[in-house]
Motif scaffolding. Sequence first.
Motif, PDB file in Angstrom:
ATOM      1  N   LEU A   1      29.650  50.575  12.756  1.00 19.79           N
ATOM      2  CA  LEU A   1      30.170  51.585  13.256  1.00 19.79           C
ATOM      3  C   LEU A   1      30.804  51.108  14.562  1.00 19.79           C
ATOM      4  O   LEU A   1      31.725  51.848  15.079  1.00 19.79           O
ATOM      5  CB  LEU A   1      29.153  52.746  13.565  1.00 19.79           C
ATOM      6  CG  LEU A   1      28.861  53.391  11.989  1.00 19.79           C
ATOM      7  CD1 LEU A   1      27.725  54.454  11.962  1.00 19.79           C
ATOM      8  CD2 LEU A   1      29.881  53.860  11.356  1.00 19.79           C
ATOM      9  N   LEU A   2      30.031  50.601  15.264  1.00 21.83           N
ATOM     10  CA  LEU A   2      30.580  49.960  16.746  1.00 21.83           C
ATOM     11  C   LEU A   2      31.943  48.950  16.459  1.00 21.83           C
ATOM     12  O   LEU A   2      32.827  49.482  17.262  1.00 21.83           O
ATOM     13  CB  LEU A   2      29.594  49.058  17.244  1.00 21.83           C
ATOM     14  CG  LEU A   2      28.429  49.829  18.039  1.00 21.83           C
ATOM     15  CD1 LEU A   2      27.383  48.591  18.646  1.00 21.83           C
ATOM     16  CD2 LEU A   2      28.866  50.502  19.221  1.00 21.83           C
ATOM     17  N   ALA A   3      31.882  48.289  15.417  1.00 20.30           N
ATOM     18  CA  ALA A   3      33.112  47.568  14.884  1.00 20.30           C
ATOM     19  C   ALA A   3      34.282  48.575  14.723  1.00 20.30           C
ATOM     20  O   ALA A   3      35.371  48.393  15.149  1.00 20.30           O
ATOM     21  CB  ALA A   3      32.832  46.456  14.216  1.00 20.30           C
ATOM     22  N   LEU A   4      33.980  49.596  13.735  1.00 17.69           N
ATOM     23  CA  LEU A   4      34.858  50.403  13.555  1.00 17.69           C
ATOM     24  C   LEU A   4      35.507  51.153  14.657  1.00 17.69           C
ATOM     25  O   LEU A   4      36.697  51.490  14.897  1.00 17.69           O
ATOM     26  CB  LEU A   4      34.452  51.380  12.376  1.00 17.69           C
ATOM     27  CG  LEU A   4      35.261  52.568  12.068  1.00 17.69           C
ATOM     28  CD1 LEU A   4      36.553  52.030  11.176  1.00 17.69           C
ATOM     29  CD2 LEU A   4      34.492  53.534  11.022  1.00 17.69           C
ATOM     30  N   ALA A   5      34.668  51.695  15.738  1.00 16.94           N
ATOM     31  CA  ALA A   5      35.111  52.410  16.686  1.00 16.94           C
ATOM     32  C   ALA A   5      35.723  51.560  17.625  1.00 16.94           C
ATOM     33  O   ALA A   5      36.931  51.892  18.145  1.00 16.94           O
ATOM     34  CB  ALA A   5      33.738  52.891  17.571  1.00 16.94           C
ATOM     35  N   ALA A   6      35.623  50.375  17.682  1.00 16.30           N
ATOM     36  CA  ALA A   6      36.471  49.394  18.616  1.00 16.30           C
ATOM     37  C   ALA A   6      37.786  49.067  18.000  1.00 16.30           C
ATOM     38  O   ALA A   6      38.944  48.990  18.706  1.00 16.30           O
ATOM     39  CB  ALA A   6      35.561  48.033  18.640  1.00 16.30           C
ATOM     40  N   ILE A   7      37.764  49.096  16.721  1.00 25.93           N
ATOM     41  CA  ILE A   7      39.109  48.809  16.198  1.00 25.93           C
ATOM     42  C   ILE A   7      39.928  50.039  16.299  1.00 25.93           C
ATOM     43  O   ILE A   7      41.244  50.045  16.756  1.00 25.93           O
ATOM     44  CB  ILE A   7      38.979  48.532  14.497  1.00 25.93           C
ATOM     45  CG1 ILE A   7      38.396  46.892  14.655  1.00 25.93           C
ATOM     46  CG2 ILE A   7      40.359  48.617  13.853  1.00 25.93           C
ATOM     47  CD1 ILE A   7      37.996  46.549  13.067  1.00 25.93           C
ATOM     48  N   HIS A   8      39.391  51.411  16.234  1.00 28.84           N
ATOM     49  CA  HIS A   8      40.034  52.329  16.377  1.00 28.84           C
ATOM     50  C   HIS A   8      40.781  52.667  17.724  1.00 28.84           C
ATOM     51  O   HIS A   8      41.938  52.907  17.809  1.00 28.84           O
ATOM     52  CB  HIS A   8      39.107  53.952  16.210  1.00 28.84           C
ATOM     53  CG  HIS A   8      39.818  55.181  15.978  1.00 28.84           C
ATOM     54  ND1 HIS A   8      39.744  55.751  17.425  1.00 28.84           N
ATOM     55  CD2 HIS A   8      40.596  55.713  15.423  1.00 28.84           C
ATOM     56  CE1 HIS A   8      40.533  56.985  17.193  1.00 28.84           C
ATOM     57  NE2 HIS A   8      40.967  56.816  15.886  1.00 28.84           N
ATOM     58  N   ARG A   9      39.802  52.185  18.855  1.00 29.26           N
ATOM     59  CA  ARG A   9      40.527  51.970  20.028  1.00 29.26           C
ATOM     60  C   ARG A   9      41.648  51.227  20.388  1.00 29.26           C
ATOM     61  O   ARG A   9      42.239  51.494  20.946  1.00 29.26           O
ATOM     62  CB  ARG A   9      39.355  51.560  21.119  1.00 29.26           C
ATOM     63  CG  ARG A   9      38.106  52.586  21.546  1.00 29.26           C
ATOM     64  CD  ARG A   9      37.464  51.920  22.689  1.00 29.26           C
ATOM     65  NE  ARG A   9      36.575  53.026  23.127  1.00 29.26           N
ATOM     66  CZ  ARG A   9      35.540  52.504  24.281  1.00 29.26           C
ATOM     67  NH1 ARG A   9      35.543  51.373  24.547  1.00 29.26           N
ATOM     68  NH2 ARG A   9      34.675  53.403  24.696  1.00 29.26           N
TER      69      ARG A   9
END
Length: 439
Positions: free
Chosen positions: A121-129
């Motif tokens: 979920l951290l990686a997903l949020a970083a990619i979304h950013r």
Amino acid sequence: MIPPQNRHTPVSGSLEPGHTNSGHEPSAEGALIARRIAELAAVSARPDALERVHLSMEHSAVNACVGTWFAEAGLEVRIDAAGNLCGRIEGREPGLPALLLGSHLDTVPDAGRYDGMLGVLLALAAIHRLAQQARSLPFALELVALSDEEGTRFGTALSGSRALAGTFDPAWWDIPDSDGVTYREAALAFGLDPARIGEAARAPHELVGYLEAHIEQGPELLDQDCPLGVVSSIGAATRSRITLTGRAGHAGGTPWPRRRDALVTASEVILAIESIARDAGALATVGTIQVLPGGVNVIPGIAEFSLDLRAESTELRAATFERILDATREICERRRVTFECTETYRADAVTCAPALRAAVETGIARATAAPVPAPIWSRAGHDGLAIAGITDVAMLFVRCGNEGISHHPDESVLGADIEVALDALTAAIRAFAEGFRSS
């Protein structure tokens, strides 16, 4: 998109609330990650605890759920031939090699809710950013939610990442779970074709590295009062089964000089194992023991126990293991007991790549505006052990609360640490891109 056979309604569970108190109102991103962690923690095979194993209905359910989140973030989504959930967003031009981000979605029995899931979920949020800037990156971004890091169901730890690295062992197909269902049968029921497992493999030229954020699963960052840390290496580990064979006999009729007690011998060996590992700076755990015949009035003739041995380097693990074997041999000879040692698992140490590790350190410094703590070697195994076979790896550790407890329902992470970890992971990706352009 996600194949129809992998769409299921998530299973609900009655789990205790997670520990994400930050002392202030979380940001929208932090609150979203916390909600999603709670949603994933409810997808469990048990109503009273979190348990989600490879190729299960629950595995299919989280793939469907997280796959929807991948798509909402703008990733192209697919499930590979090993059951790994994969997503991709292109860089400045189509077809560039990718920086692979991710972690795993499977759990141990009676698990905590952050191990693996937090990293995805951290990686997903970083990619979304980074989605709006992705077209300027010198590489693509890919996200993988790996399928079998723990090896809970079949004893095949890292099989999802082994498949991704092209090192899946075909002998695993015939391993049964506790219900007698083989890995092959479970894969077929999941909608996978075992004959196509090779299609999950990635080639080295397709990737520029693998970066994983993960809960520390230990107390070092907690003791240092640091929210984040950089990993120097993923330690070496072996698991063995040691069988001591003496001679069973009547508990009252066998005098001391004639006894060949396998359990008493095992007790002395286990104490020697602890002493040797402590002296070497390694970690050794005897987690299971079985005694036969098992009668209250019978001298144990056989004692079989497990040994989990971990060390910072492959060389230290090997040297410590040899010392353990020498001590076991001496004790058994003295007590007239034979022994046999069978290795059941081996993973050599992996050193984190300098460029990726430097990017993580830069990310931590930018996110915390504080000195980066000394690197930590990971005592726990991670998917990077397998993925290092095809590309560079690095890891960002997030502080583990509650005395560093992990693999347990009391596993915890502060909400404030989740938010700073997201800042650091995003900054690390940017820093790696900056260095990549200039190299």
